[in-house]
Design an enzyme around this catalytic site. Structure first.
Site, PDB file in Angstrom:
ATOM      1  N   ILE A  31       0.829  -1.214   0.000  1.00  0.00           N
ATOM      2  CA  ILE A  31       0.000   0.000   0.000  1.00  0.00           C
ATOM      3  C   ILE A  31       0.865   1.265   0.000  1.00  0.00           C
ATOM      4  O   ILE A  31       0.387   2.342  -0.370  1.00  0.00           O
ATOM      5  CB  ILE A  31      -0.959  -0.034   1.215  1.00  0.00           C
ATOM      6  CG1 ILE A  31      -2.184   0.821   0.975  1.00  0.00           C
ATOM      7  CG2 ILE A  31      -0.243   0.353   2.502  1.00  0.00           C
ATOM      8  CD1 ILE A  31      -3.303   0.583   1.990  1.00  0.00           C
ATOM      9  N   HIS A  98       5.712 -11.804   6.303  1.00  0.00           N
ATOM     10  CA  HIS A  98       5.569 -11.382   4.910  1.00  0.00           C
ATOM     11  C   HIS A  98       6.936 -11.161   4.306  1.00  0.00           C
ATOM     12  O   HIS A  98       7.880 -10.752   4.988  1.00  0.00           O
ATOM     13  CB  HIS A  98       4.721 -10.111   4.798  1.00  0.00           C
ATOM     14  CG  HIS A  98       5.206  -8.978   5.643  1.00  0.00           C
ATOM     15  ND1 HIS A  98       4.930  -8.887   6.991  1.00  0.00           N
ATOM     16  CD2 HIS A  98       5.963  -7.904   5.346  1.00  0.00           C
ATOM     17  CE1 HIS A  98       5.493  -7.795   7.478  1.00  0.00           C
ATOM     18  NE2 HIS A  98       6.143  -7.186   6.506  1.00  0.00           N
TER      19      HIS A  98
HETATM   20  P1  AMP Z   1       7.118  -4.402   7.603  1.00  0.00           P
HETATM   21  O1  AMP Z   1       7.713  -3.077   7.962  1.00  0.00           O
HETATM   22  O2  AMP Z   1       8.133  -5.392   7.066  1.00  0.00           O
HETATM   23  O3  AMP Z   1       6.261  -4.971   8.705  1.00  0.00           O
HETATM   24  O4  AMP Z   1       6.216  -4.119   6.346  1.00  0.00           O
HETATM   25  C1  AMP Z   1       4.845  -3.972   6.399  1.00  0.00           C
HETATM   26  C2  AMP Z   1       4.425  -3.523   5.024  1.00  0.00           C
HETATM   27  O5  AMP Z   1       3.034  -3.711   4.901  1.00  0.00           O
HETATM   28  C3  AMP Z   1       4.713  -2.051   4.746  1.00  0.00           C
HETATM   29  O6  AMP Z   1       5.522  -1.938   3.579  1.00  0.00           O
HETATM   30  C4  AMP Z   1       3.332  -1.447   4.557  1.00  0.00           C
HETATM   31  O7  AMP Z   1       3.312  -0.432   3.591  1.00  0.00           O
HETATM   32  C5  AMP Z   1       2.517  -2.653   4.146  1.00  0.00           C
HETATM   33  N1  AMP Z   1       1.093  -2.580   4.426  1.00  0.00           N
HETATM   34  C6  AMP Z   1       0.514  -2.238   5.595  1.00  0.00           C
HETATM   35  N2  AMP Z   1      -0.819  -2.306   5.483  1.00  0.00           N
HETATM   36  C7  AMP Z   1      -1.090  -2.729   4.213  1.00  0.00           C
HETATM   37  C8  AMP Z   1      -2.286  -2.992   3.493  1.00  0.00           C
HETATM   38  N3  AMP Z   1      -3.502  -2.839   4.043  1.00  0.00           N
HETATM   39  N4  AMP Z   1      -2.180  -3.385   2.205  1.00  0.00           N
HETATM   40  C9  AMP Z   1      -0.960  -3.540   1.647  1.00  0.00           C
HETATM   41  N5  AMP Z   1       0.193  -3.319   2.268  1.00  0.00           N
HETATM   42  C10 AMP Z   1       0.133  -2.903   3.543  1.00  0.00           C
END
Ligand code: AMP
Ligand code: ZN
Length: 111
Positions: A31, A98
Site C-alpha cells: 500500500i 511477509h
Molecule cells: P514491515 O515493515 O516489514 O512490517 O512491512 C509492512 C508492510 O506492509 C509495509 O511496507 C506497509 O506499507 C505494508 N502494508 C501495511 N498495510 C497494508 C495494506 N492494508 N495493504 C498492503 N500493504 C500494507
C-alpha cells in the site's frame, strides 16, 4: 488473529490489490510502495515473523521464495530485492510473516 491486518486481507475483510492467491499463500501490492514494483508474499496462516517458522514450514518458506521470483518475472521485474523484517528493531511493523519483493529501480545499500 482477529486484530491482524494481514489475516483480515487473507479473509477478504480488508481489500488488497492481489497478484496471486492459492490455498496457503497470498501476494498483494504494498500500500506504500518503496519502489515502482513492490509487493508482499504472505502465508495465509498466521506466523508472527521469520523467527516463528517451525519445523514443517520449510516447504511454505521455499514456496514463498519461488513464488516471489515467479511473480517478479511475470511483472517484468528482472532484478529485485527480497526482504524479511524480523522484529521492531529490524523495521517490522506488521506482525504477520511477509516477504517484500522490491524492484523497478536501482536499489542501493541496506538502510
Ligand atoms: P514491515 O515493515 O516489514 O512490517 O512491512 C509492512 C508492510 O506492509 C509495509 O511496507 C506497509 O506499507 C505494508 N502494508 C501495511 N498495510 C497494508 C495494506 N492494508 N495493504 C498492503 N500493504 C500494507
Ligand atoms: Zn495474521
Amino acid at each position: 488473529m482477529s486484530d491482524c491486518i494481514f489475516c483480515k486481507i487473507v479473509k477478504g475483510e480488508i481489500p488488497a490489490k492481489k497478484l496471486y492467491e492459492d490455498d496457503e499463500i497470498i501476494a498483494f501490492w504494498d500500500i506504500d510502495p518503496q519502489a515502482p514494483k513492490h509487493f508482499l508474499v504472505v502465508p495465509k496462516k498466521h506466523l508472527a515473523a521469520v523467527a516463528a517458522l517451525e519445523e514443517g514450514d520449510e516447504r511454505l518458506a521455499g514456496r514463498m521464495l519461488r513464488l516471489g521470483a515467479r511473480l517478479a518475472a511475470e511483472h517484468g521485474v528482472g532484478d529485485f530485492r527480497v526482504i524479511f523484517n524480523n522484529g521492531p528493531m529490524a523495521g517490522q511493523e506488521v506482525f504477520h510473516l511477509h516477504m517484500h519483493i522490491l524492484g523497478g529501480r536501482q536499489l542501493h545499500g541496506l538502510g
